[in-house]
Design a protein around this motif. Sequence first.
Motif, PDB file in Angstrom:
ATOM      1  N   LYS A 279      -0.210   8.039  11.795  1.00  0.00           N
ATOM      2  CA  LYS A 279       0.450   8.954  10.863  1.00  0.00           C
ATOM      3  C   LYS A 279       0.181   8.534   9.407  1.00  0.00           C
ATOM      4  CE  LYS A 279       5.007  10.649  10.465  1.00  0.00           C
ATOM      5  NZ  LYS A 279       6.384  10.339  10.818  1.00  0.00           N
ATOM      6  N   LEU A 280       0.319   7.235   9.173  1.00  0.00           N
ATOM      7  CA  LEU A 280       0.088   6.711   7.827  1.00  0.00           C
ATOM      8  C   LEU A 280      -1.357   6.962   7.390  1.00  0.00           C
ATOM      9  CD1 LEU A 280       1.026   4.987   5.386  1.00  0.00           C
ATOM     10  CD2 LEU A 280       0.307   2.961   6.670  1.00  0.00           C
ATOM     11  N   ALA A 281      -2.296   6.728   8.313  1.00  0.00           N
ATOM     12  CA  ALA A 281      -3.718   6.896   7.984  1.00  0.00           C
ATOM     13  C   ALA A 281      -4.011   8.349   7.629  1.00  0.00           C
ATOM     14  CB  ALA A 281      -4.578   6.443   9.154  1.00  0.00           C
ATOM     15  N   LYS A 282      -3.391   9.283   8.372  1.00  0.00           N
ATOM     16  CA  LYS A 282      -3.647  10.713   8.137  1.00  0.00           C
ATOM     17  C   LYS A 282      -3.217  11.141   6.747  1.00  0.00           C
ATOM     18  CE  LYS A 282      -3.764  12.744  12.681  1.00  0.00           C
ATOM     19  NZ  LYS A 282      -2.765  12.674  13.739  1.00  0.00           N
ATOM     20  N   SER A 283      -2.189  10.471   6.208  1.00  0.00           N
ATOM     21  CA  SER A 283      -1.675  10.878   4.898  1.00  0.00           C
ATOM     22  C   SER A 283      -2.506  10.284   3.751  1.00  0.00           C
ATOM     23  CB  SER A 283      -0.206  10.455   4.755  1.00  0.00           C
ATOM     24  OG  SER A 283      -0.135   9.050   4.722  1.00  0.00           O
ATOM     25  N   SER A 284      -3.532   9.515   4.075  1.00  0.00           N
ATOM     26  CA  SER A 284      -4.340   8.885   3.022  1.00  0.00           C
ATOM     27  C   SER A 284      -5.789   9.318   3.131  1.00  0.00           C
ATOM     28  CB  SER A 284      -4.254   7.367   3.130  1.00  0.00           C
ATOM     29  OG  SER A 284      -2.919   6.990   3.064  1.00  0.00           O
ATOM     30  N   PRO A 285      -6.330   9.924   2.067  1.00  0.00           N
ATOM     31  CA  PRO A 285      -7.649  10.558   2.168  1.00  0.00           C
ATOM     32  C   PRO A 285      -8.799   9.604   2.440  1.00  0.00           C
ATOM     33  CG  PRO A 285      -6.888  10.472  -0.122  1.00  0.00           C
ATOM     34  CD  PRO A 285      -5.741  10.037   0.727  1.00  0.00           C
ATOM     35  N   ASN A 286      -8.663   8.344   2.046  1.00  0.00           N
ATOM     36  CA  ASN A 286      -9.813   7.443   2.164  1.00  0.00           C
ATOM     37  C   ASN A 286      -9.675   6.400   3.268  1.00  0.00           C
ATOM     38  OD1 ASN A 286     -10.917   8.863   0.020  1.00  0.00           O
ATOM     39  ND2 ASN A 286      -9.984   7.495  -1.486  1.00  0.00           N
ATOM     40  N   VAL A 287      -8.824   6.709   4.252  1.00  0.00           N
ATOM     41  CA  VAL A 287      -8.677   5.798   5.393  1.00  0.00           C
ATOM     42  C   VAL A 287      -9.350   6.427   6.609  1.00  0.00           C
ATOM     43  CG1 VAL A 287      -7.039   4.688   6.970  1.00  0.00           C
ATOM     44  CG2 VAL A 287      -6.504   4.867   4.539  1.00  0.00           C
TER      45      VAL A 287
END
Length: 197
Positions: free
Chosen positions: A56-64
């Motif tokens: 979930k956290l990764a999805k909210s960050s464009p460069n992950v």
Amino acid sequence: MSQNTLFPVFLKLENFNTLLVGGGNVGLEKLTALLVNNPLANVMVVADRYLEETEKLAKSSPNVVLTYRKFEFDDLNNKQLVILATDNFELHKEIKLKTTELGILTNVADTPALCDFYLGSIVRKGDLKIAISTNGKSPTLAKRMRQYLEEAIPDSMQSLLDNMKTFRDKLKGDFSTKLEVLNDLTSSMIEKEKKDN
Ligand SMILES: C[C@@]1(CC(=O)O)C2=NC(=C\c3[nH]c(c(CCC(=O)O)c3CC(=O)O)Cc3[nH]c(c(CC(=O)O)c3CCC(=O)O)/C=C3\N/C(=C\2)[C@@H](CCC(=O)O)[C@]3(C)CC(=O)O)/[C@H]1CCC(=O)O
Ligand SMILES: NC(=O)c1ccc[n+]([C@@H]2O[C@H](COP(=O)([O-])OP(=O)(O)OC[C@H]3O[C@@H](n4cnc5c(N)ncnc54)[C@H](O)[C@@H]3O)[C@@H](O)[C@H]2O)c1
């Protein structure tokens, strides 16, 4: 008194590539630490399984980018920073040998002897950031110090910083004149703060 010889720096994570190995509890902690400081950090994560929260956290960050498989040595290509957070100590040792050979700065979560750098406990008040280290002696005390400072430093710190920046941009004169004015101004602020308390 023993000396803490760690050299603190503030990295611009958007300017280079970070590899995080591990997507469980510890991986989530490290990814959170990276993204809370810089939501635009470039992070490749490699793990064969992930906690839902990590995804979930990764999805909210464009460069992950999350990669669903075991670590491969090619994952080190074009990485400048590596954080190891799996449950496999032998793997960590193997990867650390390689990153040392390649000159890639590496943090091995919870394993001070294998770390080139430690993550700090970070106080954040807008633009103000304070990094705390106990030289690895007590991460819990570092966390408590962070909580103490977060409460002690008022939220108004941001407007003070904004005003300082505006004033600084308007200052005329040579470097030493500017330095003198800024030093005088900030020293009177500290005196006022002392009187108010
Ligand atoms: C600051 C913070 C940053 C972050 O990780 O983002 C951080 N640890 C945090 C929390 C925390 N870590 C641990 C606990 C459980 C209680 C306890 O043991 O105290 C808690 C508390 C909690 O979670 O509440 C377990 C632990 N940690 C390490 C070991 C191994 C050892 O000490 O030998 C063990 C035992 C593992 C085991 O028992 O198996 C080692 C390291 N942990 C560091 C950083 C580096 C030293 C920093 C310094 O110089 O102070 C260093 C050396 C390397 C590294 O990992 O970078 C973050 C607080 C963030 C915040 O909230 O502000
Ligand atoms: N959970 C905690 O808060 C905590 C605290 C202190 C110490 N530890 C220790 O830290 C370690 C990690 O804990 P955790 O809770 O994150 O474990 P976890 O089981 O939740 O996660 C382990 C992660 O490592 C990944 N992984 C394992 N082998 C891999 C490989 N070859 N390539 C890529 N990824 C691989 C898994 O896919 C998974 O994402 C454990 O050894 C644990 O004992 C955990």
